[in-house]
Design a protein around this motif. Structure first.
Motif, PDB file in Angstrom:
ATOM      1  N   ILE B  50       0.840  -1.196   0.000  1.00  0.00           N
ATOM      2  CA  ILE B  50       0.000   0.000   0.000  1.00  0.00           C
ATOM      3  C   ILE B  50       0.876   1.247   0.000  1.00  0.00           C
ATOM      4  CG2 ILE B  50      -1.512   1.364   1.498  1.00  0.00           C
ATOM      5  CD1 ILE B  50      -3.082  -1.198   2.026  1.00  0.00           C
ATOM      6  N   LEU B  51       1.941   1.223   0.798  1.00  0.00           N
ATOM      7  CA  LEU B  51       2.831   2.378   0.858  1.00  0.00           C
ATOM      8  C   LEU B  51       3.485   2.650  -0.487  1.00  0.00           C
ATOM      9  CD1 LEU B  51       4.651   1.826   4.265  1.00  0.00           C
ATOM     10  CD2 LEU B  51       2.799   3.390   3.714  1.00  0.00           C
ATOM     11  N   THR B  52       3.745   1.587  -1.256  1.00  0.00           N
ATOM     12  CA  THR B  52       4.469   1.770  -2.509  1.00  0.00           C
ATOM     13  C   THR B  52       3.547   1.827  -3.723  1.00  0.00           C
ATOM     14  OG1 THR B  52       4.814  -0.604  -2.574  1.00  0.00           O
ATOM     15  CG2 THR B  52       6.597   0.715  -1.705  1.00  0.00           C
ATOM     16  N   GLY B  53       2.233   1.868  -3.463  1.00  0.00           N
ATOM     17  CA  GLY B  53       1.317   2.088  -4.572  1.00  0.00           C
ATOM     18  C   GLY B  53       0.941   0.850  -5.358  1.00  0.00           C
ATOM     19  N   VAL B  54       1.288  -0.336  -4.841  1.00  0.00           N
ATOM     20  CA  VAL B  54       0.892  -1.556  -5.542  1.00  0.00           C
ATOM     21  C   VAL B  54      -0.598  -1.817  -5.293  1.00  0.00           C
ATOM     22  CG1 VAL B  54       1.286  -4.025  -5.793  1.00  0.00           C
ATOM     23  CG2 VAL B  54       3.207  -2.507  -5.339  1.00  0.00           C
ATOM     24  N   TYR B  55      -1.021  -1.649  -4.040  1.00  0.00           N
ATOM     25  CA  TYR B  55      -2.443  -1.777  -3.694  1.00  0.00           C
ATOM     26  C   TYR B  55      -2.986  -0.422  -3.259  1.00  0.00           C
ATOM     27  CZ  TYR B  55      -1.501  -6.809  -3.048  1.00  0.00           C
ATOM     28  OH  TYR B  55      -1.136  -8.105  -3.204  1.00  0.00           O
ATOM     29  N   ARG B  56      -4.294  -0.291  -3.359  1.00  0.00           N
ATOM     30  CA  ARG B  56      -4.961   0.856  -2.764  1.00  0.00           C
ATOM     31  C   ARG B  56      -5.700   0.389  -1.515  1.00  0.00           C
ATOM     32  NH1 ARG B  56      -6.249   5.169  -6.106  1.00  0.00           N
ATOM     33  NH2 ARG B  56      -5.128   5.041  -8.085  1.00  0.00           N
ATOM     34  N   PRO B  57      -5.660   1.174  -0.462  1.00  0.00           N
ATOM     35  CA  PRO B  57      -6.373   0.766   0.746  1.00  0.00           C
ATOM     36  C   PRO B  57      -7.881   0.849   0.542  1.00  0.00           C
ATOM     37  CG  PRO B  57      -5.392   2.937   1.027  1.00  0.00           C
ATOM     38  CD  PRO B  57      -4.930   2.428  -0.301  1.00  0.00           C
ATOM     39  N   ASP B  58      -8.643  -0.030   1.230  1.00  0.00           N
ATOM     40  CA  ASP B  58     -10.102   0.034   1.168  1.00  0.00           C
ATOM     41  C   ASP B  58     -10.626   1.121   2.098  1.00  0.00           C
ATOM     42  OD1 ASP B  58     -10.069  -2.081  -0.577  1.00  0.00           O
ATOM     43  OD2 ASP B  58     -10.309  -3.582   1.003  1.00  0.00           O
ATOM     44  N   VAL B  69      -1.869  11.204   0.296  1.00  0.00           N
ATOM     45  CA  VAL B  69      -1.445  10.769  -1.032  1.00  0.00           C
ATOM     46  C   VAL B  69      -2.137   9.463  -1.392  1.00  0.00           C
ATOM     47  CG1 VAL B  69       0.839  11.840  -1.098  1.00  0.00           C
ATOM     48  CG2 VAL B  69       0.540   9.636   0.024  1.00  0.00           C
ATOM     49  N   ALA B  70      -2.280   9.244  -2.674  1.00  0.00           N
ATOM     50  CA  ALA B  70      -2.787   7.958  -3.170  1.00  0.00           C
ATOM     51  C   ALA B  70      -1.983   7.631  -4.413  1.00  0.00           C
ATOM     52  CB  ALA B  70      -4.280   8.053  -3.493  1.00  0.00           C
ATOM     53  N   PHE B  71      -1.047   6.746  -4.255  1.00  0.00           N
ATOM     54  CA  PHE B  71      -0.208   6.403  -5.401  1.00  0.00           C
ATOM     55  C   PHE B  71      -0.923   5.406  -6.284  1.00  0.00           C
ATOM     56  CE2 PHE B  71       2.926   7.207  -1.949  1.00  0.00           C
ATOM     57  CZ  PHE B  71       3.334   8.443  -2.413  1.00  0.00           C
ATOM     58  N   GLY B  72      -0.972   5.714  -7.580  1.00  0.00           N
ATOM     59  CA  GLY B  72      -1.657   4.827  -8.501  1.00  0.00           C
ATOM     60  C   GLY B  72      -0.806   3.626  -8.845  1.00  0.00           C
ATOM     61  N   ARG B  73       0.508   3.824  -8.886  1.00  0.00           N
ATOM     62  CA  ARG B  73       1.391   2.710  -9.246  1.00  0.00           C
ATOM     63  C   ARG B  73       2.737   2.923  -8.576  1.00  0.00           C
ATOM     64  NH1 ARG B  73       3.467   4.704 -14.821  1.00  0.00           N
ATOM     65  NH2 ARG B  73       3.329   6.897 -14.359  1.00  0.00           N
ATOM     66  N   PRO B  74       3.542   1.868  -8.519  1.00  0.00           N
ATOM     67  CA  PRO B  74       4.812   1.931  -7.795  1.00  0.00           C
ATOM     68  C   PRO B  74       5.697   3.089  -8.261  1.00  0.00           C
ATOM     69  CG  PRO B  74       4.330  -0.331  -8.365  1.00  0.00           C
ATOM     70  CD  PRO B  74       3.268   0.503  -9.001  1.00  0.00           C
ATOM     71  N   LEU B  75       5.651   3.394  -9.553  1.00  0.00           N
ATOM     72  CA  LEU B  75       6.506   4.456 -10.069  1.00  0.00           C
ATOM     73  C   LEU B  75       6.186   5.798  -9.428  1.00  0.00           C
ATOM     74  CD1 LEU B  75       8.654   3.804 -12.072  1.00  0.00           C
ATOM     75  CD2 LEU B  75       7.271   4.830 -13.870  1.00  0.00           C
ATOM     76  N   ASP B  76       4.881   6.035  -9.164  1.00  0.00           N
ATOM     77  CA  ASP B  76       4.480   7.301  -8.548  1.00  0.00           C
ATOM     78  C   ASP B  76       5.068   7.426  -7.157  1.00  0.00           C
ATOM     79  OD1 ASP B  76       3.032   7.690 -10.799  1.00  0.00           O
ATOM     80  OD2 ASP B  76       1.097   7.130  -9.919  1.00  0.00           O
ATOM     81  N   ALA B  77       5.008   6.330  -6.396  1.00  0.00           N
ATOM     82  CA  ALA B  77       5.545   6.358  -5.045  1.00  0.00           C
ATOM     83  C   ALA B  77       7.040   6.647  -5.090  1.00  0.00           C
ATOM     84  CB  ALA B  77       5.278   5.022  -4.349  1.00  0.00           C
ATOM     85  N   ALA B  79       8.688   8.206  -7.464  1.00  0.00           N
ATOM     86  CA  ALA B  79       8.920   9.583  -7.881  1.00  0.00           C
ATOM     87  C   ALA B  79       8.694  10.537  -6.712  1.00  0.00           C
ATOM     88  CB  ALA B  79       8.002   9.930  -9.053  1.00  0.00           C
ATOM     89  N   ALA B  80       7.742  10.194  -5.847  1.00  0.00           N
ATOM     90  CA  ALA B  80       7.446  11.066  -4.717  1.00  0.00           C
ATOM     91  C   ALA B  80       8.507  10.950  -3.626  1.00  0.00           C
ATOM     92  CB  ALA B  80       6.072  10.721  -4.142  1.00  0.00           C
ATOM     93  N   GLY B  81       9.305   9.886  -3.671  1.00  0.00           N
ATOM     94  CA  GLY B  81      10.383   9.765  -2.702  1.00  0.00           C
ATOM     95  C   GLY B  81      10.262   8.605  -1.732  1.00  0.00           C
ATOM     96  N   ILE B  82       9.411   7.629  -2.061  1.00  0.00           N
ATOM     97  CA  ILE B  82       9.342   6.423  -1.234  1.00  0.00           C
ATOM     98  C   ILE B  82       9.979   5.290  -2.028  1.00  0.00           C
ATOM     99  CG2 ILE B  82       7.832   4.778  -0.070  1.00  0.00           C
ATOM    100  CD1 ILE B  82       5.829   6.929   0.351  1.00  0.00           C
ATOM    101  N   ALA B 161      15.105  10.044  -2.141  1.00  0.00           N
ATOM    102  CA  ALA B 161      14.089   9.379  -1.350  1.00  0.00           C
ATOM    103  C   ALA B 161      14.014  10.000   0.043  1.00  0.00           C
ATOM    104  CB  ALA B 161      14.417   7.892  -1.246  1.00  0.00           C
ATOM    105  N   ARG B 162      12.819  10.124   0.574  1.00  0.00           N
ATOM    106  CA  ARG B 162      12.627  10.576   1.946  1.00  0.00           C
ATOM    107  C   ARG B 162      12.343   9.405   2.863  1.00  0.00           C
ATOM    108  NH1 ARG B 162      11.991  16.140   2.089  1.00  0.00           N
ATOM    109  NH2 ARG B 162      12.813  16.889   0.134  1.00  0.00           N
TER     110      ARG B 162
END
Lengths: 322, 505
Positions: B50-58, B69-77, B79-82, B161-162
């Motif tokens: 969920i943190l890395t944007g693979v899943y979305r939380p319910d 934040v809501a990462f749509g895919r791992p790349l977004d996370a 890019a944001a620094g995770i 990365a942060r």
């Protein structure tokens, strides 16, 4: 609870047509084409026409039977065409010793190629496509060396008889292909080796843990495929009346794979459909013959074949995601 | 505490049939090294995904640097620094170290071409900063795993990365490499980068981490300073057992066996394998259930696999007085051993085959004549075992992949039992199967031991282990740290053995 979960994945009314198509589609397609030809192609039902079709398809069927087993083991054998060429090249060299020794040596050569392929795959751990690619290229090269790059006429009477003769009106080549289909079907369905082969193809790790002789099974399968391909090469040479290692078996690996896939054997291994493979080879042969009989160019036939392959692969995919 | 850089609030995630995460919260401050622990199925990987944007939380949300934040895919996370460092390095093994480090942001020269010289020079500088001295022009795969991890870390930091999430980063590293990794982690933390550190190695957590969050069955059961929590406390949180009030009378269907002074049928001596097993020795007696206890990654499954020859290892394995020399699963089966593997799907069932063929898979040669299988013999065996184990299938010809997990497990048990083994190794025999089947399998184990079979039982379920085993060999980090027998077999004692400070060398 089990039934419930199965049903939620796909309702029966959706799963059944896909499954029926996968299981019987290739037979239905063959039947449809035969009916079409009976209705619209002149002279289709004449013995000579049928005979030509069957004689042409026989080597493909034999090579495809070996290919089906290799694909069932989660592999692929790209070297079958080259093995045919090797067998063709070896024949004239030893035909002086008589018909049987020459054929036997040709088959042994095919088996040796299988040993190399199987060892590369199971012991060295190469991917089948890479391992057999080496012999696809090298095998034909070797065949041309054996043959001095020349086409050689065959004068041995027995060998020529094998290519043109018949028993009770059925050409020998067709008879041999038919018998082999029955034998391979039995081997796959009823022998320990055959069932172990399917298990290894379905889950190699589990088979290893269950104490199955995984390496022996894999090497055996490639050997069998090599011997069958060599036999196809012998028959093709006999029919041609000449050994032509530069032409015999060209692109046969692709025809064989096509027959196997169209016949419903999944490329992911763990299942071998022998009768389907025979039907797959027949279907591709009929499609081409039908189109050519109706004056479509060979290029159109090829495109339609491509379409059939795409459909067959699509149907197979449907089943996997079930 | 300063403003958290990562703030997970009440996140839930449901998969068909399971609530993988239930109202889980997690806050990580800049520069903090935060341990995330839990046994299998606790929800760690779901949370990371969920943190890395693979899943979305319910339900619930993730705040990053103060913003939801809501990462749509791992790349977004990313890019944001995770950034995430997995145990298996996910870089491009055939490209050079420098190219990997600069993948996607290569320094450009004239005409927009990659400035190779500059890239190599800068890469070498960056890595030297972490104390790694390698030829950056070599392909990444020519480096040791530790160095590869370091490149992955350097890359994560280089892309600003942060938050760096490290999932079992040390599982395949040499001790020396682990030291380097820790140095780099501390340096990153000094620079204000927050680290979420997932590991089963308690020693590492205590060396490295400031705070800890414990997950169990998808719920957060504890968050706090690691220094204030001793090993025993941490383990009991992870396993969900209160160290003080462990009961003797359990819920499982096991009873005790008394093997007394029977000669051991299996002797294992000094079983060793690089990074995984360090001189493991134990005996197994007929008529007795010997448990292998330990946390995830302690080498339980590896031990079982090494014993049956499915995993190469040094050391001696003696079965019924015969030392096994050329070890392989086939040889182990001939010697009378059978192992039920942990991963039913990957190593157990052959999905395309029927229930019947899955049961007779290992026994097939004995059920054949001249290489032709005998259906009559097969059917007899299959019928016997389907009845005895109460395997629920439409028919023996049903595909095994269509059965429920519990019935698949019984099919595998039947596969081994029809060989009439003298030693049965069971790796997590009841994992992922429903309650009814679980009790049946447990009762079966009990019955088999009573009939004189030697059984080795591996289970993450502490209760099952204590109830089922007559003796327990406790493993930690690939070594035996204790052996319990008789009345000493209690959850308390296992946890105490697991929590011991490692002997310093």
């Amino acid at each position: 609870m089990t039934e419930a979960t199965v049903k939620t994945y796909a309702p029966p009314d959706r799963i059944r047509p896909a499954r029926l198509l996968q299981d019987y589609g290739v037979y239905a397609a063959v039947a449809l084409l035969v009916l079409f030809n009976v209705a619209f192609t002149d002279n289709f039902l004449q013995a000579a026409t049928l005979r030509t079709q069957l004689v042409q398809v026989a080597p493909v069927v034999i090579a495809a039977l070996g290919m089906a087993m290799v694909i069932g083991s989660e592999g692929v054998d790209l070297s079958v065409g080259s093995v045919m060429a090797l067998a063709a090249a070896v024949l004239p060299l030893y035909i002086g010793y008589g018909f049987w020794p020459a054929v036997l040596i040709a088959l042994v050569v095919g088996g040796l190629v299988g040993v190399v392929n199987g060892t590369l795959v199971s012991v060295v751990g190469l991917q089948p496509i890479v391992a057999t690619l080496a012999l696809l290229v090298g095998g034909r090269g070797l065949a041309l060396v054996f043959a001095d790059g020349q086409l050689k006429g065959i004068k041995d009477g027995t060998l020529l008889e094998l290519g043109t003769g018949e028993l009770l009106g059925v050409p020998y080549t067709v008879l041999i292909a038919g018998c082999l289909a029955v034998v391979i079907g039995f081997v796959v369905q009823r022998t320990t080796y055959g069932r172990q082969l399917v298990a290894v193809g379905g889950n190699r790790a589990a088979s290893h843990l269950a104490g199955l002789p995984v390496k022996r099974v894999l090497i055996g399968t490639y050997v069998l495929c090599g011997v069958l391909a060599a036999l196809a090469g012998v028959l093709a040479t006999a029919r041609l009346g000449a050994s032509d290692p530069s032409a015999i078996g060209n692109l046969m690996e692709l025809s064989a794979i096509t027959a196997v896939v169209v016949g419903g054997t999944p490329l992911t291994g763990g299942s071998i459909r022998v009768l389907g493979t025979v039907a797959g080879a027949l279907l591709m042969q009929l499609v081409r013959a039908t189109l050519i009989n109706h004056d479509l160019p060979d290029s159109a036939a090829q495109m339609i074949q491509a379409g059939i392959i795409a459909v067959a692969v699509y149907i197979a995919r449907e089943r996997r995601t079930r | 505490m300063n403003q958290p850089v990562l703030d997970v609030r009440g996140v839930s995630k449901r998969f068909p049939g399971v609530l993988a995460l239930d109202d889980v919260s997690l806050t990580v401050a800049p520069g903090e090294v935060h341990a995330l622990v839990g046994e299998n199925g606790a929800g760690k990987s779901t949370l990371i995904k969920i943190l890395t944007g693979v899943y979305r939380p319910d339900a619930g949300d993730v705040h990053y640097r103060g913003e939801p934040v809501a990462f749509g895919r791992p790349l977004d996370a990313q890019a944001a620094g995770i950034s995430t460092i997995y145990q298996e390095v996910n870089l491009v093994p055939l490209m050079s170290v420098a190219r990997n480090l600069f993948l996607g942001r290569e320094p450009r020269g004239r005409f927009g071409l990659i400035d190779l010289a500059r890239m190599n020079r800068e890469a070498a500088e960056v890595l030297a900063g972490y104390g790694i001295d390698v030829d950056v022009r070599l392909p990444l795969r020519s480096l040791g795993l530790g160095a590869q991890q370091m490149v992955a870390l350097a890359r994560a930091v280089a892309i600003d990365a942060r938050v760096v999430i490290m999932d079992e980063p040390t599982s395949s590293l040499e001790p020396r490499e682990v030291d380097t990794l820790f140095r780099v982690v501390r340096e990153l933390s000094g620079r204000g980068i927050a680290i979420v550190y997932v590991s089963h190695r308690l020693d590492e957590l205590y060396q490295l981490c400031d705070r800890v969050t414990v997950l169990r069955d998808g719920r957060r059961v504890h968050t706090g300073e690691l220094a204030g929590l001793d090993r025993l406390g941490l383990i009991s949180l992870m396993l969900g057992r209160d160290a003080a009030e462990v009961r003797r009378d359990g819920l499982t269907g096991f009873s005790a066996h008394d093997a007394g002074d029977v000669e051991p049928i299996l002797r294992v001596r000094d079983l060793s394998r690089a990074h995984q097993l360090h001189g493991i020795s134990f005996d197994v007696r007929p008529g007795e259930v010997t448990g292998l206890g330990g946390l995830l990654g302690s080498g339980r499954s590896e031990t079982a696999k090494a014993v049956v020859g499915a995993l190469g290892a040094d050391g001696e394995v003696t079965m019924a007085g015969q030392r096994l020399t050329r070890r392989s699963p086939a040889a182990a089966i001939r010697a009378g051993m059978a192992m039920l593997p942990e991963d039913r799907k990957a190593e157990g069932i052959v999905p395309g085959l029927s229930v019947r063929e899955n049961i007779v898979l290992a026994a097939m040669p004995t059920l054949s004549r001249f290489g032709v299988v005998s259906r009559a013999k097969q059917d007899r065996i299959v019928e016997t075992f389907m009845k005895r184990l109460r395997i629920k299938a439409a028919s023996p010809e049903q595909k095994v992949s269509e059965l429920s997990g519990g019935n698949q497990q019984k099919v595998l048990l039947a596969r081994w039992l029809c060989l009439h083994p003298r030693l049965l190794l069971l790796d997590e025999p009841t994992r992922g199967i429903d309650v009814g089947a679980k009790a049946e399998v447990q009762a079966l184990i009990d019955e088999l031991a009573a009939d004189g079979l030697a059984v080795v039982l591996i289970s993450s379920d502490l209760e099952e282990l204590v109830e089922g085993a007559d003796r327990i060999v406790v493993l930690r980090a690939g070594a035996v740290v204790g052996e319990l027998a008789g009345d000493d077999v209690t959850e308390d004692n296992i946890m105490t053995a697991l929590a011991q400070e490692p002997a310093h060398d």
